[in-house]
Design a protein around this motif. Structure first.
Motif: not given
Ligand SMILES: [Zn+2]
Length: 253
Positions: A61-65, A90-94, A97-99, A102-104
């Motif tokens: 999963t990601t931080q955003c989620i 890591q998603c790069g929005h740490e 964060t985005v929704t 949007k993150c996925l």
């Protein structure tokens, strides 16, 4: 039913394996909506997805989620706990964060280079992901996990790649046949053989006379002819050209 379902999964999975280089362990990105549905249906994500894919799976999963589920508060508290079990990719929005959706979408990018399977119940996100080639989408239908059949975009793009490959194959074949038509290939293979033949006769021509002399009845008759006319014997002896000229000059003078 179960066997039929597993066959279907394998068929859909093998499409992505064959056309988009998906490899085990499959990376599955899980969002809040999928975790929420899993909790509601008492679906054990870890256990069931490994069984469903019949392979090792990496659940991520990601931080955003996580942040998104936290923001939704007590209604999705259980889903948040489930999401937090999974390693954070890591998603790069740490920092900002985005929704989740949007993150996925950004994780997948334009071609899903990292080869994620996206597990989401978000219909809108699913529709958006279907427009990107090579994105396997899965969701829960009640307690039944479902890996969607490859989207039209995925199939079209795979077909394009395949046709390109066959085009180059065809071109190669054409070049081969053209080479053969113009004798480019046969020349290379034939020349050395011809050379062998050419180099052969010279020493053999000398031996031939020896053989004929030592051989069968014909030679005896030849000998007789030879004995009767000495001209023949002279013909048989191969004299160098310059010697012949000298001889000619001698006979004329
Ligand atoms: Zn993110």
């Amino acid at each position: 039913m179960k066997i039929k379902r597993l066959k279907k999964v394998q068929k859909n999975l093998s499409f992505f394996v064959n056309n988009y280089k998906f490899r085990k362990p499959y990376q599955i990105l899980i969002d809040g909506t999928f975790s929420f549905a899993a909790l509601q249906n008492k679906f054990n994500i870890k256990e069931q997805l490994a069984k469903y894919f019949q392979a090792d799976v990496k659940l991520l999963t990601t931080q955003c989620i996580i942040v998104e589920t936290e923001k939704l508060g007590h209604k999705v508290y259980g889903a948040m706990l489930i999401v937090k079990q999974f390693p954070i990719h890591q998603c790069g929005h740490e920092k900002n964060t985005v929704t989740g959706s949007k993150c996925l979408r950004s994780m997948v990018g334009s071609n899903n280079e990292s080869r994620y399977v996206i597990a989401t119940q978000d219909r809108l996100l699913q529709e958006q992901l279907k427009k990107i080639p090579g994105v396997p989408i899965m969701y829960l239908h009640g307690r039944t996990p479902t890996l969607e059949a490859p989207s039209q975009k995925s199939r079209e793009f795979a077909e394009q790649i395949r046709s390109k490959v066959t085009m180059t194959d065809m071109q190669e074949e054409r070049i081969k046949s053209l080479k053969e038509q113009f004798g480019l290939k046969s020349d290379i293979t034939m020349q050395p053989k011809k050379k062998h033949k050419k180099s052969g006769p010279n020493p053999l021509s000398c031996k031939r006379s020896q053989k004929k002399e030592s051989n069968s009845m014909i030679h005896t008759s030849e000998h007789k002819v030879n004995e009767s006319g000495k001209v023949r014997k002279r013909k048989r002896i191969k004299l160098p050209a310059h010697v012949k000229e000298v001889l000619k000059l001698n006979t004329h003078s």
